[in-house]
Design an enzyme around this catalytic site. Structure first.
Site, PDB file in Angstrom:
ATOM      1  N   LYS A  12      13.441   3.432   4.201  1.00 54.22           N
ATOM      2  CA  LYS A  12      12.524   2.692   5.088  1.00 54.22           C
ATOM      3  C   LYS A  12      12.755   1.209   4.901  1.00 54.22           C
ATOM      4  O   LYS A  12      13.249   0.759   3.866  1.00 54.22           O
ATOM      5  CB  LYS A  12      11.065   3.031   4.810  1.00 54.22           C
ATOM      6  CG  LYS A  12      10.527   2.653   3.416  1.00 54.22           C
ATOM      7  CD  LYS A  12      10.017   1.233   3.287  1.00 54.22           C
ATOM      8  CE  LYS A  12       9.705   0.861   1.846  1.00 54.22           C
ATOM      9  NZ  LYS A  12       9.657  -0.532   1.525  1.00 54.22           N
ATOM     10  N   ASP A 136       4.672   4.498  -1.326  1.00 54.50           N
ATOM     11  CA  ASP A 136       5.542   4.681  -0.151  1.00 54.50           C
ATOM     12  C   ASP A 136       5.862   6.148   0.138  1.00 54.50           C
ATOM     13  O   ASP A 136       6.497   6.443   1.151  1.00 54.50           O
ATOM     14  CB  ASP A 136       6.880   3.945  -0.363  1.00 54.50           C
ATOM     15  CG  ASP A 136       6.714   2.431  -0.340  1.00 54.50           C
ATOM     16  OD1 ASP A 136       5.707   1.949   0.210  1.00 54.50           O
ATOM     17  OD2 ASP A 136       7.597   1.744  -0.872  1.00 54.50           O
TER      18      ASP A 136
HETATM   19  O1  C5P Z   1       3.004   2.883  -5.822  1.00 50.73           O
HETATM   20  P1  C5P Z   1       4.250   2.560  -6.544  1.00 50.73           P
HETATM   21  O2  C5P Z   1       4.373   3.321  -7.841  1.00 50.73           O
HETATM   22  O3  C5P Z   1       5.489   2.694  -5.701  1.00 50.73           O
HETATM   23  O4  C5P Z   1       4.176   1.034  -6.923  1.00 50.73           O
HETATM   24  C1  C5P Z   1       5.059   0.440  -7.837  1.00 50.73           C
HETATM   25  C2  C5P Z   1       4.448  -0.839  -8.333  1.00 50.73           C
HETATM   26  O5  C5P Z   1       4.396  -1.798  -7.257  1.00 50.73           O
HETATM   27  C3  C5P Z   1       3.027  -0.706  -8.805  1.00 50.73           C
HETATM   28  O6  C5P Z   1       2.976  -0.371 -10.173  1.00 50.73           O
HETATM   29  C4  C5P Z   1       2.469  -2.087  -8.570  1.00 50.73           C
HETATM   30  O7  C5P Z   1       2.899  -2.956  -9.594  1.00 50.73           O
HETATM   31  C5  C5P Z   1       3.187  -2.519  -7.315  1.00 50.73           C
HETATM   32  N1  C5P Z   1       2.410  -2.290  -6.075  1.00 50.73           N
HETATM   33  C6  C5P Z   1       1.299  -3.063  -5.819  1.00 50.73           C
HETATM   34  N2  C5P Z   1       0.585  -2.886  -4.661  1.00 50.73           N
HETATM   35  C7  C5P Z   1       0.967  -1.967  -3.752  1.00 50.73           C
HETATM   36  C8  C5P Z   1       2.112  -1.156  -3.987  1.00 50.73           C
HETATM   37  C9  C5P Z   1       2.817  -1.347  -5.170  1.00 50.73           C
HETATM   38  O8  C5P Z   1       0.932  -3.923  -6.633  1.00 50.73           O
HETATM   39  N3  C5P Z   1       0.268  -1.819  -2.624  1.00 50.73           N
END
Ligand code: C5P
Length: 294
Positions: A12, A136
């Site tokens: 994406k 995601d």
């Molecule tokens: O959700 P995911 O594990 O992919 O996110 C990875 C990191 O990206 C999270 O630990 C956080 O630090 C950051 N993140 C965030 N806000 C979001 C998505 C991701 O701070 N909406």
């Protein structure tokens, strides 16, 4: 129980990524527009006693942090099954490139094992499991073109007004998403809501690709450039080659939107000749889906 299932799971890009100040749980509220691309990882799931994983086409270590493996375990826990599978992930999506390669693997494994193990889970249940694995993952399941809010997991599908032809400029190094969000907070310490993506959403549903120029805005670009000034240099040098350029997610992949697929092919060829590592991709494309099952 099936013998073997093959899944395609798409990369994406975020056509816009507007970020607010962090919530109490540390995640950032987003207004984003996701687009799935016809660049996908292929995931083969064979019947086996235990869970095993092999990654092909990249040198990622296979350990407990692997999102594909975590997705398989989450599905076992959710359904109470102890079935196994030999999972082979053929990586085509750049690793740590801001294109949701890990999330695509989680989404692909959920869809594939649901089929292999004949679990019969619906889209809502897969979404629920996926959202716990990563922000995601729900979009990697859904695909197409969609608005994402909250952490990115609340999705509303958009009807695309036109197809998009992209040239992706890759970077060998990768960028850490938490590090880029951390830099964003350092640069934007005041309390704020994410900006709106309404104007882009309207333009995307119209008839002309050129209407979105100027509306592809990523609030993570500046922090990513602060951490990697060389990526800013590349961005500035290639931005004029398409209708618009945007950093994909938390970077460092740069996505150039072109007027047509033919123009994109030419631009990709020129950039390759100049020594850049590039991929061509079109969107919107389907979310993670089964392509073979036996
Ligand atoms: O959700 P995911 O594990 O992919 O996110 C990875 C990191 O990206 C999270 O630990 C956080 O630090 C950051 N993140 C965030 N806000 C979001 C998505 C991701 O701070 N909406």
């Amino acid at each position: 129980m099936k013998n073997s299932v093959t899944v395609h799971a798409p990369a994406k890009i975020n056509l816009a990524l507007r970020v607010g100040s962090p919530r109490p749980d540390g995640f950032h509220p987003l207004n984003t527009v996701f687009c799935a691309l016809d660049l996908h990882d292929e995931i083969l799931l064979d019947e086996a006693q235990e869970l095993e994983l092999e990654m092909v086409g990249c040198d990622l270590a296979v350990d407990d942090s692997n999102l594909g493996l975590r997705a398989a375990r989450a599905l076992q826990d959710y359904t109470g099954t102890s079935f196994g599978s030999r999972i082979t992930i053929d990586k085509k999506i750049p690793v740590a490139g801001g294109m949701a390669g890990g999330s695509a693997n989680a989404a692909g494994v959920l869809v594939g094992l649901n089929e292999l193990w004949e679990l019969g889970l619906g889209a809502e249940q897969l979404h629920e499991i996926g959202a716990q694995l990563g922000s995601d993952v729900p979009f990697s399941l859904l695909g197409g073109l969609a608005i994402g809010t909250s952490r990115g997991e609340d999705l509303v599908t958009l009807r695309p007004g036109f197809f998009q032809s992209w040239v992706l400029i890759l970077d060998g190094e990768g960028l850490s998403t938490p590090a880029v969000f951390g830099e964003y907070d350092r640069l934007n310490p005041e309390e704020h809501e994410p900006a709106s993506v309404d104007e882009l959403v309207t333009a995307l549903q119209g008839g002309s690709v050129s209407d979105v120029a100027g509306l592809l805005l990523n609030d993570l670009a500046e922090p990513a450039f602060q951490l990697r000034p060389d990526v800013r240099e590349v961005f500035d040098s290639v931005a004029g080659r398409g209708i618009a350029a945007v950093l994909s997610g938390s970077g460092p992949t740069i996505a150039l939107l072109c007027e047509s697929d033919k123009v994109a092919d030419v631009v990709a060829g020129q950039l390759r000749n100049e020594g850049r590592t590039v991929l061509r991709a079109d969107g919107p494309a389907a979310g993670a889906h089964v392509v073979r099952s036996s």
